[in-house]
Each structure stands twice: as structure tokens, then as C-alpha cells.
Write a protein that holds these residues in place. Sequence first.
Motif, PDB file in Angstrom:
ATOM      1  N   ILE A  20       8.950 -17.319  72.040  1.00 18.45           N
ATOM      2  CA  ILE A  20       9.040 -15.471  72.226  1.00 18.45           C
ATOM      3  C   ILE A  20       9.818 -15.886  73.425  1.00 18.45           C
ATOM      4  CG2 ILE A  20       6.767 -14.619  73.905  1.00 18.45           C
ATOM      5  CD1 ILE A  20       5.762 -15.475  70.966  1.00 18.45           C
ATOM      6  N   ASP A  21      10.508 -15.188  74.027  1.00 16.84           N
ATOM      7  CA  ASP A  21      11.124 -15.302  76.001  1.00 16.84           C
ATOM      8  C   ASP A  21      11.123 -13.388  75.967  1.00 16.84           C
ATOM      9  OD1 ASP A  21      13.019 -13.505  74.141  1.00 16.84           O
ATOM     10  OD2 ASP A  21      14.518 -15.050  74.009  1.00 16.84           O
ATOM     11  N   ASP A  22       9.881 -13.016  75.638  1.00 18.51           N
ATOM     12  CA  ASP A  22       9.606 -11.346  76.712  1.00 18.51           C
ATOM     13  C   ASP A  22       8.108 -11.643  77.040  1.00 18.51           C
ATOM     14  OD1 ASP A  22       8.432  -9.009  76.497  1.00 18.51           O
ATOM     15  OD2 ASP A  22       9.957  -7.762  74.791  1.00 18.51           O
ATOM     16  N   ASP A  23       8.468 -11.000  78.312  1.00 22.88           N
ATOM     17  CA  ASP A  23       7.860 -11.378  79.673  1.00 22.88           C
ATOM     18  C   ASP A  23       6.420 -10.207  78.772  1.00 22.88           C
ATOM     19  OD1 ASP A  23       8.488 -13.072  81.144  1.00 22.88           O
ATOM     20  OD2 ASP A  23       9.358 -11.480  82.514  1.00 22.88           O
ATOM     21  N   GLY A  24       6.851  -8.965  78.504  1.00 24.70           N
ATOM     22  CA  GLY A  24       5.308  -8.216  77.517  1.00 24.70           C
ATOM     23  C   GLY A  24       4.816  -9.167  76.806  1.00 24.70           C
ATOM     24  N   TYR A  25       5.561  -9.409  75.753  1.00 19.05           N
ATOM     25  CA  TYR A  25       4.512 -10.205  74.719  1.00 19.05           C
ATOM     26  C   TYR A  25       4.109 -11.484  75.339  1.00 19.05           C
ATOM     27  CZ  TYR A  25       4.383 -12.078  69.854  1.00 19.05           C
ATOM     28  OH  TYR A  25       4.230 -12.204  69.070  1.00 19.05           O
ATOM     29  N   TRP A  26       4.365 -11.871  76.093  1.00 20.97           N
ATOM     30  CA  TRP A  26       3.182 -13.350  77.105  1.00 20.97           C
ATOM     31  C   TRP A  26       2.177 -12.359  77.641  1.00 20.97           C
ATOM     32  CZ3 TRP A  26       3.997 -17.214  75.178  1.00 20.97           C
ATOM     33  CH2 TRP A  26       5.656 -18.121  74.666  1.00 20.97           C
ATOM     34  N   ARG A  27       2.631 -11.276  78.200  1.00 19.09           N
ATOM     35  CA  ARG A  27       1.683 -10.526  78.684  1.00 19.09           C
ATOM     36  C   ARG A  27       0.432  -9.837  77.985  1.00 19.09           C
ATOM     37  NH1 ARG A  27       5.242  -8.346  82.697  1.00 19.09           N
ATOM     38  NH2 ARG A  27       5.207  -6.180  81.023  1.00 19.09           N
ATOM     39  N   ALA A  85       3.394 -12.330  53.765  1.00 17.23           N
ATOM     40  CA  ALA A  85       5.478 -11.792  53.724  1.00 17.23           C
ATOM     41  C   ALA A  85       5.968 -10.800  54.134  1.00 17.23           C
ATOM     42  CB  ALA A  85       5.651 -12.702  52.325  1.00 17.23           C
ATOM     43  N   LEU A  86       4.715 -10.180  53.319  1.00 20.49           N
ATOM     44  CA  LEU A  86       5.073  -8.048  53.632  1.00 20.49           C
ATOM     45  C   LEU A  86       4.861  -8.291  55.313  1.00 20.49           C
ATOM     46  CD1 LEU A  86       3.882  -6.481  50.770  1.00 20.49           C
ATOM     47  CD2 LEU A  86       6.381  -6.593  51.734  1.00 20.49           C
ATOM     48  N   VAL A  87       3.570  -8.442  55.915  1.00 21.89           N
ATOM     49  CA  VAL A  87       3.420  -8.391  57.478  1.00 21.89           C
ATOM     50  C   VAL A  87       4.317  -9.370  58.087  1.00 21.89           C
ATOM     51  CG1 VAL A  87       1.614  -8.851  59.003  1.00 21.89           C
ATOM     52  CG2 VAL A  87       1.196  -8.726  56.690  1.00 21.89           C
ATOM     53  N   ALA A  88       4.602  -9.940  57.958  1.00 23.62           N
ATOM     54  CA  ALA A  88       5.363 -10.809  59.077  1.00 23.62           C
ATOM     55  C   ALA A  88       7.547 -10.362  58.870  1.00 23.62           C
ATOM     56  CB  ALA A  88       5.526 -11.996  58.610  1.00 23.62           C
ATOM     57  N   GLU A 132       3.073  -5.961  68.231  1.00 21.80           N
ATOM     58  CA  GLU A 132       3.707  -7.447  68.522  1.00 21.80           C
ATOM     59  C   GLU A 132       2.535  -7.858  66.957  1.00 21.80           C
ATOM     60  OE1 GLU A 132       5.123  -8.338  70.725  1.00 21.80           O
ATOM     61  OE2 GLU A 132       4.772  -6.832  72.185  1.00 21.80           O
ATOM     62  N   ARG A 133       3.350  -8.870  66.923  1.00 30.50           N
ATOM     63  CA  ARG A 133       3.425 -10.122  65.459  1.00 30.50           C
ATOM     64  C   ARG A 133       3.432 -11.750  65.904  1.00 30.50           C
ATOM     65  NH1 ARG A 133       5.935  -5.654  63.316  1.00 30.50           N
ATOM     66  NH2 ARG A 133       8.218  -7.016  63.306  1.00 30.50           N
ATOM     67  N   ASN A 134       2.404 -12.066  65.956  1.00 30.96           N
ATOM     68  CA  ASN A 134       2.845 -14.110  65.787  1.00 30.96           C
ATOM     69  C   ASN A 134       2.482 -14.285  64.379  1.00 30.96           C
ATOM     70  OD1 ASN A 134       2.772 -16.467  67.126  1.00 30.96           O
ATOM     71  ND2 ASN A 134       1.658 -16.086  68.382  1.00 30.96           N
ATOM     72  N   PHE A 135       3.507 -15.295  63.621  1.00 25.73           N
ATOM     73  CA  PHE A 135       3.402 -16.169  62.181  1.00 25.73           C
ATOM     74  C   PHE A 135       3.047 -17.877  62.985  1.00 25.73           C
ATOM     75  CE2 PHE A 135       5.797 -17.845  58.990  1.00 25.73           C
ATOM     76  CZ  PHE A 135       3.872 -17.029  58.008  1.00 25.73           C
ATOM     77  N   ALA A 136       2.180 -18.337  62.711  1.00 28.49           N
ATOM     78  CA  ALA A 136       1.695 -19.681  63.254  1.00 28.49           C
ATOM     79  C   ALA A 136       1.754 -20.414  61.720  1.00 28.49           C
ATOM     80  CB  ALA A 136       0.864 -19.815  64.071  1.00 28.49           C
ATOM     81  N   GLY A 137       1.100 -21.339  61.956  1.00 26.80           N
ATOM     82  CA  GLY A 137       0.484 -21.915  60.938  1.00 26.80           C
ATOM     83  C   GLY A 137       0.690 -23.955  61.122  1.00 26.80           C
ATOM     84  N   SER A 138       0.694 -24.665  60.144  1.00 25.02           N
ATOM     85  CA  SER A 138       0.298 -26.185  60.596  1.00 25.02           C
ATOM     86  C   SER A 138      -0.120 -26.613  58.892  1.00 25.02           C
ATOM     87  CB  SER A 138      -1.082 -26.222  61.551  1.00 25.02           C
ATOM     88  OG  SER A 138      -2.513 -26.157  61.028  1.00 25.02           O
ATOM     89  N   ALA A 139      -0.038 -28.178  58.904  1.00 23.69           N
ATOM     90  CA  ALA A 139       0.431 -28.766  57.783  1.00 23.69           C
ATOM     91  C   ALA A 139       0.058 -30.344  58.338  1.00 23.69           C
ATOM     92  CB  ALA A 139       1.028 -28.879  57.139  1.00 23.69           C
ATOM     93  N   LYS A 162      -1.027 -18.216  59.489  1.00 25.65           N
ATOM     94  CA  LYS A 162      -1.841 -17.682  59.518  1.00 25.65           C
ATOM     95  C   LYS A 162      -0.594 -16.103  59.891  1.00 25.65           C
ATOM     96  CE  LYS A 162      -4.579 -16.731  63.776  1.00 25.65           C
ATOM     97  NZ  LYS A 162      -5.548 -17.210  64.939  1.00 25.65           N
ATOM     98  N   VAL A 163      -1.032 -14.878  60.567  1.00 25.57           N
ATOM     99  CA  VAL A 163      -0.597 -14.190  60.672  1.00 25.57           C
ATOM    100  C   VAL A 163      -1.593 -13.257  61.801  1.00 25.57           C
ATOM    101  CG1 VAL A 163       0.700 -11.704  60.352  1.00 25.57           C
ATOM    102  CG2 VAL A 163       0.983 -13.660  58.507  1.00 25.57           C
ATOM    103  N   ALA A 164      -1.300 -12.766  63.388  1.00 27.34           N
ATOM    104  CA  ALA A 164      -1.271 -12.418  64.385  1.00 27.34           C
ATOM    105  C   ALA A 164      -0.831 -10.960  64.742  1.00 27.34           C
ATOM    106  CB  ALA A 164      -2.508 -13.332  65.382  1.00 27.34           C
ATOM    107  N   VAL A 165      -1.376  -9.946  64.151  1.00 25.84           N
ATOM    108  CA  VAL A 165      -0.776  -8.759  64.741  1.00 25.84           C
ATOM    109  C   VAL A 165      -1.504  -7.539  65.799  1.00 25.84           C
ATOM    110  CG1 VAL A 165       0.065  -6.547  63.784  1.00 25.84           C
ATOM    111  CG2 VAL A 165      -0.130  -8.998  62.473  1.00 25.84           C
ATOM    112  N   ASP A 166      -0.663  -7.645  66.993  1.00 24.34           N
ATOM    113  CA  ASP A 166      -1.857  -6.978  67.918  1.00 24.34           C
ATOM    114  C   ASP A 166      -1.569  -5.281  67.844  1.00 24.34           C
ATOM    115  OD1 ASP A 166      -3.129  -8.508  69.968  1.00 24.34           O
ATOM    116  OD2 ASP A 166      -0.826  -9.532  69.748  1.00 24.34           O
ATOM    117  N   ILE A 167      -2.428  -4.265  66.567  1.00 21.89           N
ATOM    118  CA  ILE A 167      -1.329  -3.034  66.505  1.00 21.89           C
ATOM    119  C   ILE A 167      -2.003  -2.256  67.903  1.00 21.89           C
ATOM    120  CG2 ILE A 167      -1.946  -1.360  64.590  1.00 21.89           C
ATOM    121  CD1 ILE A 167      -3.879  -3.684  63.393  1.00 21.89           C
ATOM    122  N   SER A 168      -2.051  -2.342  68.550  1.00 19.61           N
ATOM    123  CA  SER A 168      -2.547  -1.226  69.662  1.00 19.61           C
ATOM    124  C   SER A 168      -3.112  -2.497  70.460  1.00 19.61           C
ATOM    125  CB  SER A 168      -3.175  -0.463  69.382  1.00 19.61           C
ATOM    126  OG  SER A 168      -4.231  -0.374  69.181  1.00 19.61           O
TER     127      SER A 168
END
Lengths: 122, 403
Positions: free
Chosen positions: A56-63, B17-20, B30-37, B70-76
Amino acid sequence: MRALALLVATALLGCGGPSMDPEVASASAASRADYDVFALRCSKCHSLARPLNSGIDDDGYWRTYVAKMRRQPGSGISAQDSVAILRFLHQYSIEQRRRKGKPVDSPALTAPSPAPSETGGS
Amino acid sequence: MSSRGLLLAIVIVAVMALVAHRPALAFDEERNFAGSAQLDYDFVPSEPGAVAAPGPATTFQGFTLESALKVAVDISDHLSANVKACYGCHGFELDMAYFDLRAADELNLRVGRFSPSFGAFNLRHDPANHMTSDKPLPYDMGRMLRKGDWYNGVLPSPFPTNGAELNGTHWIGDVAQLDYAGYVVMGFKNDTDPNPTDFNLQESHLPYYVTSDPRPAAGSRIALTLKAGDKSDMTLGGSGMFGTYDPNNRLTYAIVGGDLSLRVGRTAVRMEYLVRRQQMDTSNPDIFKYAIAPVGGDLFAKHGAYVEVEQPLTNALDVLARGDGMYRVGNVSNAVVGSGSDAPGYSPLSYESWVARETLALAFSVERNFRFKGSVELWEFSYADMAGREAELSFHLGAVGSF
């Protein structure tokens, strides 16, 4: 075998192997202070790799994300902390963009400030 | 894996996969795709599988894998979603599938499938977020020695279930953070055993997302974080959960816990105590090891606690010392819990039994997102195994990556 011993020894001494944050080593004292806040608060629940290697390199995203993390139970991220964390992430994003050859005068890199909801809870 | 599990796994992966990879929407979602093993090798020199009591009282030796996406989505600004799928000892499991609808920092409604707020450890239950290969004993989910004797920890973590939770956080100035949560969830169940004496954790953690039991469990948590300075903080929390676990809603369980964590610089000291008080169906006295006491004969209590100190030695190397244990008091069922096993019922536990463990662990980061973990554990039991041993050693060597 000798190489392995050397690797272990240098790692244990903290002067070799994987330096965790090379971008920070050459930073100014102010940036290092911001990094300290970032490292202290964000490592409470997860490794620092999560944000630093997120791409991520977007300030809005970081906020958005710092505000989200601030709301996590027991985060300990105060409004004051979030400003310092965002300042560090702003500088970090600039470095990341330079490395990727992306423009650093992008609208995505605005002056760091907490999201409105961040200060609302204080 | 059952066909139902396979189908669920395919659906989960397809949805993630569709969401990501969905194109960004107009409102800057905003979407964030993360994972661990984590791959861990557990070496137990005493070969507990050869000497433990008959039945499911074995230990997971050798390699085990825990992985999650994990997928985290900030819809609003006020709505977000999280979906997390795990693969581990239970096969595929949906650890998270919930929406957060936030009116303010102090008022958030969570609905879906999630681990309700309880204790301090669960926030760090992902193997990428703690320094040891295994979890503290009160939260153990099958990695302990003689696991079948104890049937896991007090509250095996994570503990995803379906329901709704109201939670929030409020900052008092810049020095104090107050968190709360209250929830109603499906909770733990056992609707397969004719005479339930404990949860059916196999059922609760396999794809089992519907129930005919309409009565939910309820619980709450409150925690206060105080910042004593720029480099230190302290969190004190209390949690409780109450419900019934049998189809007739007669057998109750109550879990309460307290936690305290301190951070001074990068040094962390954490301690937690949990106790689960649970009723058992005593209508068939033949399955119990001891005669049913006329008063209090239908319940057991399982206590658990841990204290740990975590200290970074260098940028790449962390050390952790941990002491933990459990204490169980109450009658012992000799029936195999959770059905599905033909092993003879037999428990080496007595009316009062305990286990204690001391752990010394090192975690070495070769890259930011990849670290090796090693630990040695000394186990002490209040009872001897079939070889007469009351103490055992185990060694973990693992690697964990995250993105």
C-alpha cells in the motif's frame, strides 16, 4: 558449517542477517521517532511485516486502516499516535513509490492527518 | 474430506478469489487480501502415542500445517466485511464471515460467523501473530500432549460460531481506552452423544453452520487500556460466556476469564486465567469413573492460566518464556466424547488432575514476512502415563510466513 555459524552469530548480534527496516536506518531523527511509535503500537497484535509488505502506498488507504486498527480493542493507538503513525507511513509510501518508479507527487500522497472519525472518539 | 467439506472449500476459495480480483468500484471500496501459513514439526522423544491411554489420548507429532486466507473489504465508511478461511487439523473451516456495521467508534454491530470477544489471546491466534508454534494451554486446540485425556483447553481458540455482537471502543483523552462487547451466538454444542458430558468440538469446528437448537449462548467482555507513557501501556480485561450445549437445553456451561497485559517498550508481559464450569448428563451413571455425588456430581470445572514474557533481542530475534497449565476438578466420563470413534472409553484423569508446562521459545525472522520458530517444552502431569512417566519433553521447529 562455518558460514552457518557466522550467519547465526551475526543474526544474534543483530548486525547482519535480515535488517528489518533498512528504510528507517537512514531516516531523520523525527522519522525514526515516528517509526518508533509505529513499531511499538502496531507490533502489539501483529508483525510489522503486515503493513510494511502490504504494497500500500496511498495515504487515503492508510488513514482508513490506521483508523480501523485504532478501533481494535486494546490497540493503545491514541489520536496522537495515529498522527505519528500516518506520518511514518506517508514517508514510507514515498520511498515505496520511488522504488517502484511511480510518481511521488500523486494525489494519493497528501499531507498525513487522521481520518475524521479517529479524533471523534477522544 | 467429506463431499460437504470439499464443496464448502471450493465455494470459499471461489468467493474469495472473486472478491479479491473484482475491479475497484466507484466509491473507492478498499480491499485487503492477507494470509499466513505455518508448518511445524513437533518432536516428542517419549513417543506418547505408544504409551498414552487407549482411545483418542494421542498427540499430534510430526508435521502439522495451519494456513489461512483473509479478505477484508471496506465497503463504505460505516460498513466492512471480513472473510477468512483456514485449513488445519480440522480440514477447511470458515473462521470469519461477517459484516461490521459501525455507527460510531463506540457502537459497532457485527453479524455473521466470527469468534466472539473473549480474552486477550484470540486477537493473536493466527500463528503469524504469536512467537510460539502452539497456543497457551487454556486456548489449546489439540496441540498439547495427552490431548485426548484433557479434551483440549478451557476455550479452544479460535472458536468461530454464528451470531451477532455489539462492540465498541471509547478513548478517554489520550491515556485510556475502554472496550466493550456483548453477543448472542450459537455457541458450543453436543447433539450427537446420547449422554453429553462435554462439547463436541469436532462438530463445532467442522463445517457445521446450522443447528436445530434455537437457544443461543450469550457473553460479554470489557477491557481497559491505560497508557502510562509514550512507550508503555497496560490492558486489564474480563470476559464471560454462558449457554447450554445439549439439544434439550438442560446442560449449562459458563466460561469466565481475566487478562492482564503490560507493554514496556517492545517487552510484553501477558497473563490470563480462564475457568469453564460445565454440567454433565449423569442419567447414565455407568459411563462415569466415580459414583455420582448427590450434590455437585453433575459438573466439572476446568481452570487454565498462562504467564508469558516476550522480548525482542535484536531486530530479527525474539525470545519468549511461558508458563502455563490447567487444573480439572470433577467426575470423569469414560465415554468417548464427540462419537465417531470406536476406541474404548478410558480416562487416566482422576477427580482432580493438573498439567503444567514451561516453554522457552525463539523466533528468528529471515525476512519481514517469514520467520522460523523453535521451542522446547517441559510437561508435568499429576498422573503417570502407562510407562509411569509424569514428565515429558517436546520440541517444536516451525516456519511461518504471512502476507
